[in-house]
Design a protein around this motif. Structure first.
Motif, PDB file in Angstrom:
ATOM      1  N   LEU A  22      -3.962  11.118 -10.587  1.00 33.98           N
ATOM      2  CA  LEU A  22      -2.513  11.175 -10.816  1.00 33.98           C
ATOM      3  C   LEU A  22      -2.045  10.103 -11.790  1.00 33.98           C
ATOM      4  CD1 LEU A  22      -1.336  11.763  -7.132  1.00 33.98           C
ATOM      5  CD2 LEU A  22      -1.421  13.445  -8.994  1.00 33.98           C
ATOM      6  N   ASP A  23      -2.973   9.271 -12.266  1.00 34.52           N
ATOM      7  CA  ASP A  23      -2.681   8.187 -13.201  1.00 34.52           C
ATOM      8  C   ASP A  23      -1.629   7.229 -12.628  1.00 34.52           C
ATOM      9  OD1 ASP A  23      -3.248   6.855 -15.574  1.00 34.52           O
ATOM     10  OD2 ASP A  23      -1.634   7.859 -16.673  1.00 34.52           O
ATOM     11  N   LEU A  24      -1.856   6.839 -11.364  1.00 34.70           N
ATOM     12  CA  LEU A  24      -0.944   5.919 -10.692  1.00 34.70           C
ATOM     13  C   LEU A  24      -1.601   4.561 -10.509  1.00 34.70           C
ATOM     14  CD1 LEU A  24       0.341   8.247  -7.815  1.00 34.70           C
ATOM     15  CD2 LEU A  24       1.494   7.727  -9.975  1.00 34.70           C
ATOM     16  N   THR A  25      -0.792   3.514 -10.512  1.00 40.89           N
ATOM     17  CA  THR A  25      -1.288   2.172 -10.220  1.00 40.89           C
ATOM     18  C   THR A  25      -1.199   1.935  -8.719  1.00 40.89           C
ATOM     19  OG1 THR A  25       0.869   1.138 -10.417  1.00 40.89           O
ATOM     20  CG2 THR A  25      -0.461   1.314 -12.460  1.00 40.89           C
ATOM     21  N   LEU A  26      -1.905   0.912  -8.244  1.00 37.98           N
ATOM     22  CA  LEU A  26      -1.793   0.540  -6.837  1.00 37.98           C
ATOM     23  C   LEU A  26      -0.362   0.153  -6.500  1.00 37.98           C
ATOM     24  CD1 LEU A  26      -5.058  -1.499  -6.156  1.00 37.98           C
ATOM     25  CD2 LEU A  26      -4.357   0.631  -5.058  1.00 37.98           C
ATOM     26  N   ALA A  27       0.316  -0.484  -7.447  1.00 38.43           N
ATOM     27  CA  ALA A  27       1.702  -0.914  -7.218  1.00 38.43           C
ATOM     28  C   ALA A  27       2.613   0.288  -6.966  1.00 38.43           C
ATOM     29  CB  ALA A  27       2.210  -1.734  -8.399  1.00 38.43           C
ATOM     30  N   VAL A  28       2.433   1.350  -7.705  1.00 39.61           N
ATOM     31  CA  VAL A  28       3.261   2.552  -7.525  1.00 39.61           C
ATOM     32  C   VAL A  28       2.972   3.180  -6.157  1.00 39.61           C
ATOM     33  CG1 VAL A  28       3.659   4.907  -8.354  1.00 39.61           C
ATOM     34  CG2 VAL A  28       3.533   3.009  -9.989  1.00 39.61           C
ATOM     35  N   VAL A  29       1.694   3.260  -5.789  1.00 42.09           N
ATOM     36  CA  VAL A  29       1.344   3.832  -4.488  1.00 42.09           C
ATOM     37  C   VAL A  29       1.886   2.945  -3.365  1.00 42.09           C
ATOM     38  CG1 VAL A  29      -0.565   4.535  -2.978  1.00 42.09           C
ATOM     39  CG2 VAL A  29      -0.686   4.993  -5.436  1.00 42.09           C
ATOM     40  N   ALA A  30       1.835   1.634  -3.556  1.00 40.73           N
ATOM     41  CA  ALA A  30       2.376   0.711  -2.553  1.00 40.73           C
ATOM     42  C   ALA A  30       3.879   0.930  -2.373  1.00 40.73           C
ATOM     43  CB  ALA A  30       2.096  -0.736  -2.969  1.00 40.73           C
ATOM     44  N   GLU A  31       4.571   1.070  -3.481  1.00 42.47           N
ATOM     45  CA  GLU A  31       6.022   1.282  -3.425  1.00 42.47           C
ATOM     46  C   GLU A  31       6.341   2.597  -2.716  1.00 42.47           C
ATOM     47  OE1 GLU A  31       9.446   2.319  -6.647  1.00 42.47           O
ATOM     48  OE2 GLU A  31       8.154   0.614  -7.129  1.00 42.47           O
ATOM     49  N   ARG A  32       5.626   3.653  -3.050  1.00 42.27           N
ATOM     50  CA  ARG A  32       5.879   4.964  -2.451  1.00 42.27           C
ATOM     51  C   ARG A  32       5.511   5.010  -0.970  1.00 42.27           C
ATOM     52  NH1 ARG A  32       3.445   9.411  -6.711  1.00 42.27           N
ATOM     53  NH2 ARG A  32       4.912   9.036  -8.421  1.00 42.27           N
ATOM     54  N   SER A  33       4.469   4.269  -0.578  1.00 41.28           N
ATOM     55  CA  SER A  33       3.962   4.352   0.797  1.00 41.28           C
ATOM     56  C   SER A  33       4.552   3.306   1.729  1.00 41.28           C
ATOM     57  CB  SER A  33       2.446   4.208   0.800  1.00 41.28           C
ATOM     58  OG  SER A  33       2.059   2.898   0.399  1.00 41.28           O
ATOM     59  N   GLY A  34       5.091   2.226   1.152  1.00 42.77           N
ATOM     60  CA  GLY A  34       5.584   1.139   1.980  1.00 42.77           C
ATOM     61  C   GLY A  34       4.470   0.215   2.462  1.00 42.77           C
ATOM     62  N   LEU A  35       3.277   0.371   1.919  1.00 38.57           N
ATOM     63  CA  LEU A  35       2.142  -0.485   2.255  1.00 38.57           C
ATOM     64  C   LEU A  35       1.946  -1.498   1.134  1.00 38.57           C
ATOM     65  CD1 LEU A  35      -0.254   2.344   3.507  1.00 38.57           C
ATOM     66  CD2 LEU A  35       1.135   0.799   4.917  1.00 38.57           C
ATOM     67  N   SER A  36       1.237  -2.565   1.422  1.00 36.80           N
ATOM     68  CA  SER A  36       1.056  -3.605   0.403  1.00 36.80           C
ATOM     69  C   SER A  36      -0.081  -3.264  -0.562  1.00 36.80           C
ATOM     70  CB  SER A  36       0.767  -4.953   1.072  1.00 36.80           C
ATOM     71  OG  SER A  36      -0.537  -4.952   1.628  1.00 36.80           O
ATOM     72  N   VAL A  37       0.019  -3.814  -1.772  1.00 38.36           N
ATOM     73  CA  VAL A  37      -1.033  -3.640  -2.777  1.00 38.36           C
ATOM     74  C   VAL A  37      -2.367  -4.185  -2.266  1.00 38.36           C
ATOM     75  CG1 VAL A  37      -1.817  -4.304  -5.093  1.00 38.36           C
ATOM     76  CG2 VAL A  37       0.542  -3.548  -4.747  1.00 38.36           C
ATOM     77  N   PRO A  38      -2.407  -5.399  -1.667  1.00 42.75           N
ATOM     78  CA  PRO A  38      -3.694  -5.900  -1.169  1.00 42.75           C
ATOM     79  C   PRO A  38      -4.319  -4.981  -0.115  1.00 42.75           C
ATOM     80  CG  PRO A  38      -2.129  -7.698  -1.306  1.00 42.75           C
ATOM     81  CD  PRO A  38      -1.358  -6.429  -1.551  1.00 42.75           C
ATOM     82  N   PHE A  39      -3.496  -4.414   0.786  1.00 41.03           N
ATOM     83  CA  PHE A  39      -4.024  -3.520   1.814  1.00 41.03           C
ATOM     84  C   PHE A  39      -4.581  -2.246   1.169  1.00 41.03           C
ATOM     85  CE2 PHE A  39      -3.274  -0.191   5.153  1.00 41.03           C
ATOM     86  CZ  PHE A  39      -4.325  -0.571   5.977  1.00 41.03           C
ATOM     87  N   LEU A  40      -3.859  -1.683   0.206  1.00 44.79           N
ATOM     88  CA  LEU A  40      -4.346  -0.482  -0.485  1.00 44.79           C
ATOM     89  C   LEU A  40      -5.654  -0.771  -1.225  1.00 44.79           C
ATOM     90  CD1 LEU A  40      -0.969   0.905  -1.833  1.00 44.79           C
ATOM     91  CD2 LEU A  40      -2.398   1.911  -0.046  1.00 44.79           C
ATOM     92  N   SER A  41      -5.741  -1.933  -1.839  1.00 44.17           N
ATOM     93  CA  SER A  41      -6.976  -2.326  -2.525  1.00 44.17           C
ATOM     94  C   SER A  41      -8.123  -2.429  -1.526  1.00 44.17           C
ATOM     95  CB  SER A  41      -6.780  -3.663  -3.237  1.00 44.17           C
ATOM     96  OG  SER A  41      -7.983  -4.077  -3.840  1.00 44.17           O
ATOM     97  N   GLN A  42      -7.855  -2.988  -0.359  1.00 47.71           N
ATOM     98  CA  GLN A  42      -8.892  -3.084   0.672  1.00 47.71           C
ATOM     99  C   GLN A  42      -9.326  -1.704   1.154  1.00 47.71           C
ATOM    100  OE1 GLN A  42      -7.126  -5.629   3.631  1.00 47.71           O
ATOM    101  NE2 GLN A  42      -7.904  -7.494   2.658  1.00 47.71           N
TER     102      GLN A  42
END
Length: 191
Positions: A22-42
Motif C-alpha cells: 500500500l506504500d504506507l509508512t509505519l507512521a501512517v499505520v500508527a496514526e490510523r491504528s492508534g498504535l505506536s510506531v515502535p510497537f508496529l516495528s516490533q
C-alpha cells in the motif's frame, strides 16, 4: 516434524508486505491504528506478538482483515523439508514444475522437469540463478544463446529478458531467485 503446518505463524512479515504494497509508512499505520510506531516495528520484526485486538487495529489500518493477515503469515520455522515424493514423471511424462521452497520467503526456488515453452519470454525483477541438474538447456539472454549441460549454471541480473528450452528429454533445471516481493533491484548500472 519439519511440517510447515505444525509451526506457529509469524504475522509480522505479512503486516510488512501489506504495508509496503500500500506504500504506507509505519507512521501512517500508527496514526490510523492508534498504535505506536515502535510497537508496529516490533510486530513487523517478530519481536512482539500483537493481541487479537491490536491485530484487528493493524488490519483496519491496512484496509484488510486480521484473518487475511493471518492467512498470509509465514510459518515460524527455520527448517522445512520439501520431499521429492509425488513429483511424478518418468520417460515421456508431461513437462512439469514444482516449487522447492514453500511459503512466502526471501528466496524462491523451482524445479522444471522436461520441456518448457521456449517461445515465452521471461523477465524477473530480481536476480536469479539457473542450474542444470540433468540434461541440457539453451538459454537466450541479451541477444546471445548459451548452451548449458549438467552441472552448469547461468546467473541473470534482475530485469534481463530471457527464454529457455530443454535440448535433451527429461532435463531438470533448477531456478533459484530472490523473491519478487523483495526490493533487491539496484538503481543505476551494476559494476
Amino acid at each position: 516434524m519439519g511440517d510447515h503446518k505444525e509451526q506457529p505463524l509469524r504475522v509480522g512479515a505479512a503486516v510488512r508486505r501489506r504495508r509496503r504494497a500500500l506504500d504506507l509508512t509505519l507512521a501512517v499505520v500508527a496514526e490510523r491504528s492508534g498504535l505506536s510506531v515502535p510497537f508496529l516495528s516490533q510486530i513487523e520484526n517478530e519481536r512482539a506478538r500483537p493481541s487479537q485486538n491490536s491485530l484487528e487495529k493493524v488490519a483496519d489500518a491496512l484496509r484488510t482483515t486480521a484473518v487475511e493477515l493471518l492467512a498470509a503469515a509465514d510459518p515460524a520455522c527455520s527448517v522445512d523439508v520439501v520431499r521429492a515424493e509425488g513429483a511424478g514423471g518418468g520417460p515421456g511424462a508431461a513437462p512439469r514444475v514444482r516449487s522447492l521452497v514453500r511459503g512466502h520467503h526471501q528466496m524462491h526456488a523451482s524445479e522444471f522437469i522436461g520441456d518448457h515453452d521456449a517461445g515465452r519470454e521471461l523477465q524477473f525483477r530480481n536476480d536469479q540463478l539457473m542450474y542444470v541438474a540433468d540434461g541440457a538447456v539453451e538459454i537466450e539472454a541479451e541477444g546471445r544463446a548459451y548452451r548449458l549441460g549438467r552441472g552448469d549454471t547461468l546467473y541473470l541480473t534482475g530485469g534481463v529478458r530471457h527464454r529457455w528450452r530443454a535440448t535433451v528429454p527429461e532435463t531438470r533445471l533448477l531456478v533459484v531467485a530472490v523473491a519478487e516481493h523483495i526490493e533487491a533491484v539496484r538503481d543505476g548500472p551494476r559494476r
